[in-house]
Design a protein around this motif. Sequence first.
Motif, PDB file in Angstrom:
ATOM      1  N   ALA A  15       0.651  -1.107   0.187  1.00  0.00           N
ATOM      2  CA  ALA A  15       0.223   0.392   0.116  1.00  0.00           C
ATOM      3  C   ALA A  15       1.138   1.304  -0.037  1.00  0.00           C
ATOM      4  N   LYS A  16       1.793   1.525   0.572  1.00  0.00           N
ATOM      5  CA  LYS A  16       2.726   1.878   0.656  1.00  0.00           C
ATOM      6  C   LYS A  16       3.126   2.345  -0.775  1.00  0.00           C
ATOM      7  N   ALA A  18       2.358   1.682  -3.464  1.00  0.00           N
ATOM      8  CA  ALA A  18       1.149   1.752  -4.066  1.00  0.00           C
ATOM      9  C   ALA A  18       0.992   3.751  -3.828  1.00  0.00           C
ATOM     10  N   ILE A  19       1.470   4.171  -2.806  1.00  0.00           N
ATOM     11  CA  ILE A  19       0.344   5.276  -2.539  1.00  0.00           C
ATOM     12  C   ILE A  19       2.082   6.358  -3.084  1.00  0.00           C
ATOM     13  N   GLN A  21       3.785   5.922  -5.622  1.00  0.00           N
ATOM     14  CA  GLN A  21       3.344   5.824  -7.262  1.00  0.00           C
ATOM     15  C   GLN A  21       2.769   6.562  -7.783  1.00  0.00           C
ATOM     16  N   GLY A  22       1.041   6.875  -6.584  1.00  0.00           N
ATOM     17  CA  GLY A  22       0.139   7.358  -7.194  1.00  0.00           C
ATOM     18  C   GLY A  22      -1.463   6.731  -7.520  1.00  0.00           C
ATOM     19  N   ASP A  23      -0.584   5.511  -7.465  1.00  0.00           N
ATOM     20  CA  ASP A  23      -1.828   4.202  -7.628  1.00  0.00           C
ATOM     21  C   ASP A  23      -2.793   4.401  -6.961  1.00  0.00           C
ATOM     22  N   TYR A  24      -3.536   5.784  -5.807  1.00  0.00           N
ATOM     23  CA  TYR A  24      -4.483   5.308  -5.140  1.00  0.00           C
ATOM     24  C   TYR A  24      -5.625   4.085  -5.313  1.00  0.00           C
ATOM     25  N   ALA A  25      -5.366   3.923  -6.223  1.00  0.00           N
ATOM     26  CA  ALA A  25      -6.938   2.463  -6.483  1.00  0.00           C
ATOM     27  C   ALA A  25      -6.169   1.187  -5.766  1.00  0.00           C
ATOM     28  N   ARG A  26      -5.060   0.990  -6.473  1.00  0.00           N
ATOM     29  CA  ARG A  26      -4.209   0.200  -5.458  1.00  0.00           C
ATOM     30  C   ARG A  26      -4.250  -0.338  -4.273  1.00  0.00           C
ATOM     31  N   ALA A  27      -4.209   1.465  -3.508  1.00  0.00           N
ATOM     32  CA  ALA A  27      -3.893   1.326  -2.420  1.00  0.00           C
ATOM     33  C   ALA A  27      -4.917   1.006  -1.924  1.00  0.00           C
ATOM     34  N   SER A  28      -6.185   1.557  -2.026  1.00  0.00           N
ATOM     35  CA  SER A  28      -7.252   1.440  -1.747  1.00  0.00           C
ATOM     36  C   SER A  28      -7.731   0.267  -1.232  1.00  0.00           C
TER      37      SER A  28
END
Length: 101
Positions: A15-16, A18-19, A21-28
């Motif tokens: 999740a860190k 992904a955040i 890298q700006g991939d907020y959907a994956r992080a969520s």
Amino acid sequence: MGQLADHARKLQSEAKSAIAQGDYARASALIGDAELLAEDVNALVDDIEDRQTDSLLELAANDAAGSARARRRRSRFGGPVRRVGMALGTGLVMSFALVEC
């Protein structure tokens, strides 16, 4: 439980990343998975505690039943002598506790 903790750390790390890298959907989605894992762990711990409590209550009931049988088997003077010993022991413990205060 160790595997669950390792999996939770992996989800957190992913999740860190992904955040970062700006991939907020994956992080969520990863955070949602972590929340589900936490709920599962809580349910597992609750089940374990319930089983342990049931086991301890059963042991206590068996012990109480055994104690009742033992009391019935004791001689007529066995009970009062033990109570006097317990009272003396309790008095000593209380006096030590008061001296420590």
